[in-house]
Design an enzyme around this catalytic site. Structure first.
Site, short mmCIF file in Angstrom:
data_model
loop_
_atom_site.label_atom_id
_atom_site.label_comp_id
_atom_site.label_asym_id
_atom_site.label_seq_id
_atom_site.Cartn_x
_atom_site.Cartn_y
_atom_site.Cartn_z
N ASN A 106 0.85 -1.19 0.00
CA ASN A 106 0.00 0.00 0.00
C ASN A 106 0.88 1.23 0.00
O ASN A 106 2.01 1.20 0.49
CB ASN A 106 -0.89 0.01 1.26
CG ASN A 106 -1.83 1.20 1.29
OD1 ASN A 106 -2.41 1.58 0.27
ND2 ASN A 106 -1.98 1.82 2.45
N HIS A 108 0.86 5.15 1.43
CA HIS A 108 0.16 5.95 2.44
C HIS A 108 0.80 7.34 2.49
O HIS A 108 2.03 7.45 2.50
CB HIS A 108 0.26 5.26 3.80
CG HIS A 108 -0.45 6.00 4.88
ND1 HIS A 108 -1.82 6.00 5.00
CD2 HIS A 108 0.02 6.81 5.86
CE1 HIS A 108 -2.16 6.77 6.03
NE2 HIS A 108 -1.07 7.28 6.57
N SER A 135 4.84 6.80 2.36
CA SER A 135 5.43 5.51 2.71
C SER A 135 4.79 4.41 1.87
O SER A 135 3.58 4.43 1.67
CB SER A 135 5.18 5.16 4.18
OG SER A 135 5.56 6.21 5.04
N ASP A 144 -2.33 0.43 8.23
CA ASP A 144 -1.12 1.26 8.03
C ASP A 144 0.00 0.90 9.02
O ASP A 144 0.79 1.79 9.40
CB ASP A 144 -1.45 2.76 8.14
CG ASP A 144 -2.48 3.18 7.10
OD1 ASP A 144 -2.51 2.57 6.01
OD2 ASP A 144 -3.26 4.10 7.39
#
Ligand code: GAR
Length: 209
Positions: A106, A108, A135, A144
């Site tokens: 992912n 972020h 990130s 996260d």
């Protein structure tokens, strides 16, 4: 080349950055699917125009576990080595995360572990931080919180608003995501290659290992 599927909810600018990076000479990955929970997502139309297979299903009125099951099936059919969430704005069920763990990345918009969740830019401004940033991390059940694979800080300027900072962080994301994804899939391919060599040696010379 490593096969990468991308999951989006909206604009898809990170998806576009990944797609065009995949078309540079020497890229170690190719994009095999762009999936979305929003059939109207502008990113889907772009992927279609670029000849990338797409899949979408509106999440509205669909139970979360049913939606994630459908997404899982669509992804499985595309046989990806890695799945890149890129502005996918829904929580994933633990069952889905478990099935893709280690292959699910992912991006972020903060320097994790700072500012998990939403409103990251406003929170960085309110705290008087000198930098925001982005990130790329592995997705785990806790939101996260998975291992950070790469980060890029972005200086906060006097007069920045959440919008102006978000815009610059987005530029940084477009550099960070393709580079981090490429490094990650390369490491995995190397690890797979080494494992196969070890297996081959073990099969030939069982007394060695
Ligand atoms: C990006 O800034 C990404 O970091 C963020 O949404 C934006 C999507 O933009 N993701 C999150 O906030 C995840 N919680 P894009 O659709 O243009 O790539």
């Amino acid at each position: 080349k490593a096969r990468v599927a991308i999951v989006i909810s909206g604009e898809g600018s990170n998806m576009a950055a990944l797609l065009y990076a995949s078309r540079l000479p020497g890229s170690v990955f190719e994009i095999v699917l762009v999936a979305s929970n929003n059939p109207q997502a502008p990113g889907l139309a772009l992927a279609e125009a670029e000849g990338v297979p797409t899949w979408s299903l509106s999440h509205k009125g669909v139970a979360r576990d049913e939606f994630d099951e459908a997404l899982h099936e669509a992804l499985t059919a595309a046989r990806p080595d890695a799945v890149a969430l890129a502005g996918y704005m829904r929580l994933l069920t633990p069952a889905f995360v478990e099935r893709w763990q280690g292959r699910l990345l992912n991006i972020h918009p903060s320097l994790l572990p700072n500012y998990r969740g939403l409103d990251t830019h406003q929170r960085a401004l309110d705290a008087g931080d000198s930098h925001g940033g982005c990130s790329v991390h592995l997705v785990t059940e806790e939101v996260d919180a998975g291992e950070v694979l790469g980060q890029l800080p972005v200086a906060i300027r006097a007069g920045d608003t959440a919008e102006s900072l978000a815009q610059r962080v987005r530029l940084a994301e477009h550099q960070l995501y393709p580079a981090t994804l490429a490094a990650y899939v390369s490491r995995h391919q190397d690890a797979g290659w080494i494992e196969r060599q070890v297996d081959a040696i073990a099969a030939t010379f069982p007394e060695v290992l």
